[in-house]
Design a protein around this motif. Structure first.
Motif, short mmCIF file in Angstrom:
data_model
loop_
_atom_site.label_atom_id
_atom_site.label_comp_id
_atom_site.label_asym_id
_atom_site.label_seq_id
_atom_site.Cartn_x
_atom_site.Cartn_y
_atom_site.Cartn_z
N ALA A 271 0.62 -1.16 0.10
CA ALA A 271 0.08 0.05 -0.18
C ALA A 271 0.77 1.06 0.01
O ALA A 271 0.62 2.26 -0.64
N SER A 272 1.98 1.14 0.76
CA SER A 272 2.78 2.31 0.88
C SER A 272 3.66 2.70 -0.42
O SER A 272 3.69 3.69 -0.87
N ALA A 273 3.92 1.53 -1.19
CA ALA A 273 4.48 1.62 -2.46
C ALA A 273 3.62 2.23 -3.58
O ALA A 273 3.90 2.82 -4.46
N ALA A 274 2.26 1.84 -3.37
CA ALA A 274 1.51 2.29 -4.56
C ALA A 274 1.06 3.79 -4.18
O ALA A 274 0.93 4.28 -5.11
N GLU A 275 1.04 4.32 -3.04
CA GLU A 275 1.22 5.81 -2.79
C GLU A 275 2.39 6.36 -3.23
O GLU A 275 2.24 7.63 -4.11
N GLN A 276 3.46 5.74 -3.26
CA GLN A 276 4.87 6.60 -3.73
C GLN A 276 5.03 6.40 -5.25
O GLN A 276 5.74 6.97 -5.89
N ALA A 277 3.87 5.64 -5.76
CA ALA A 277 3.96 5.35 -7.33
C ALA A 277 3.78 6.95 -8.01
O ALA A 277 4.29 7.08 -9.31
N THR A 278 2.99 7.70 -7.24
CA THR A 278 2.81 8.92 -7.81
C THR A 278 3.83 10.22 -7.66
O THR A 278 3.70 11.29 -7.69
N ALA A 279 4.94 9.79 -6.78
CA ALA A 279 5.95 10.73 -6.28
C ALA A 279 6.34 11.58 -7.46
O ALA A 279 6.96 10.86 -8.47
N GLY A 280 6.63 12.83 -7.48
CA GLY A 280 7.00 13.63 -8.56
C GLY A 280 6.03 13.96 -9.57
O GLY A 280 6.37 14.60 -10.59
N ALA A 281 4.84 13.50 -9.29
CA ALA A 281 3.54 13.84 -10.19
C ALA A 281 3.39 15.21 -10.42
O ALA A 281 3.50 15.96 -9.44
N LYS A 282 3.08 15.67 -11.62
CA LYS A 282 2.64 17.24 -11.82
C LYS A 282 1.49 16.97 -12.63
O LYS A 282 1.74 17.21 -13.98
N PRO A 283 0.38 16.80 -12.31
CA PRO A 283 -0.78 16.53 -13.21
C PRO A 283 -1.23 17.71 -13.80
O PRO A 283 -1.09 18.95 -13.05
N LEU A 284 -1.79 17.79 -14.97
CA LEU A 284 -2.37 19.13 -15.55
C LEU A 284 -4.04 19.26 -14.85
O LEU A 284 -4.29 18.35 -14.13
N PRO A 285 -4.65 20.22 -15.19
CA PRO A 285 -5.79 20.56 -14.50
C PRO A 285 -6.86 19.37 -14.74
O PRO A 285 -7.79 19.18 -14.03
N MET A 286 -6.75 18.69 -16.13
CA MET A 286 -7.79 17.64 -16.26
C MET A 286 -7.37 16.08 -16.20
O MET A 286 -7.98 15.16 -16.39
N THR A 287 -5.87 16.04 -15.57
CA THR A 287 -5.56 14.57 -15.52
C THR A 287 -5.20 14.20 -14.08
O THR A 287 -4.53 13.16 -14.09
N GLY A 288 -5.64 14.81 -13.10
CA GLY A 288 -5.40 14.34 -11.80
C GLY A 288 -5.84 12.98 -11.77
O GLY A 288 -5.29 12.21 -10.68
#
Length: 313
Positions: A271-288
């Protein structure tokens, strides 16, 4: 998926089976002269090394990779990725080299009446326009996700790409880091992908692939992940996670890997690894929304690998 295994040159655009190229020419996005190419004997088929490594010719079709029992046994993540992309008809013609060298699927790029960075335009119209299916990791001026399913799977498997001008390119060498919004890849004019080499699989390795799509089949992935792992004595002794559909290039999910490497294959760690999968993400307004999909796909794959490994051990 375009089956062309080359990038365009000033003299013309290369064509192998041409599934994507034909579409671009019908729409008017590609208008220059064509150079037909055919496979040399060593550029087609699967060539196994004595150590269990595999060289795939660039003209090998996606369907052949998907259907090969030995590939499925040694590299199940590669086989599953090939089985999941496009339609049976496209897989029958599309080639491995073409899938790696295909052009952007962005609807602004595909519209012949709209300028964009990849067509020599001044900016990326998707950034301020409709980018619902675009990147959640904003790495550069172009926000179109990389279209190659096989590139993400090969990244997870530490593959090397050979061309007629260079040898031993990593997927990162071939596709870049996303900072160049004007090019689909780093191939030089006239340079052709000739083969892809896979190191032998690891003892006890498991690999899975999963994609999240907006309809039941024949759709470009919103998020896709190829996972490889060795689980021994209840712990992740080796882990690779590579994702597509979320960035201008396929991405290794390094932060998620770091959570698991050498640690217990427990529900809490997964579960912790799954949360860290988005580390560094910068979503656009429509891609969160892609971040939630990414976490869910990673968690599902890791749970399945852990469950199977525990049963076998």
């Amino acid at each position: 998926m375009t089956p062309t295994a080359m990038t365009a040159t000033q003299a013309g655009e290369f064509r192998a089976a041409g599934t994507d190229l034909s579409e671009r020419r019908r729409s008017g996005v590609s208008t220059g002269p064509l150079i037909d190419i055919s496979a040399a004997p060593d550029m087609i088929g699967m060539h196994w090394g004595a150590d269990g490594s595999l060289r795939l010719g660039a003209f090998t079709t996606i369907a052949a990779i998907a259907a090969d029992a030995r590939v499925a046994a040694a590299y199940p993540g590669i086989a599953a990725s090939a089985q999941g992309l496009a339609t049976p008809q496209v897989r029958h013609f599309a080639t491995l080299g073409g899938n790696l060298a295909q052009r952007s699927r962005c609807w602004y790029f595909r519209n012949p009446h709209i300028a964009c960075l990849r067509k020599g335009g001044p900016d990326c119209p998707a950034r301020s326009g409709n980018h619902l299916y675009h990147v959640a990791f904003d790495l550069g001026p172009c926000v179109a996700p990389h279209p190659s399913t096989m590139a993400a799977a090969l990244l997870a498997h530490d593959a090397k790409v050979m061309t007629d001008q260079r040898s031993s390119l990593t997927i990162g060498d071939l596709l870049g880091d996303g900072s160049n919004g004007t090019a689909d890849n780093a191939l030089q004019p006239g340079e052709m992908i000739t083969s892809v080499e896979l190191p032998s699989s690891l003892q006890g390795e498991r690999a899975l692939y999963k994609r999240a799509i907006s309809r039941t089949h024949a759709e470009w992935p919103l998020v896709e992940v190829c996972a490889r792992a060795v689980v021994k004595d209840g712990a992740f002794q080796f882990i690779r996670l590579a994702a597509g559909g979320i960035a201008p290039v396929p991405l290794r999910l390094a932060a998620a890997e770091a959570v698991l490497q050498g640690n217990a294959a427990s529900a809490a760690n997964i579960a912790s690894a799954a949360e860290q999968a988005t580390a560094g993400a910068k979503p656009l307004p429509m891609t969160g929304y892609k971040l939630d999909l990414l976490k869910g796909v990673v968690r599902d794959l890791l749970e399945k690998i852990a469950r199977v490994s525990v049963k076998i051990s």
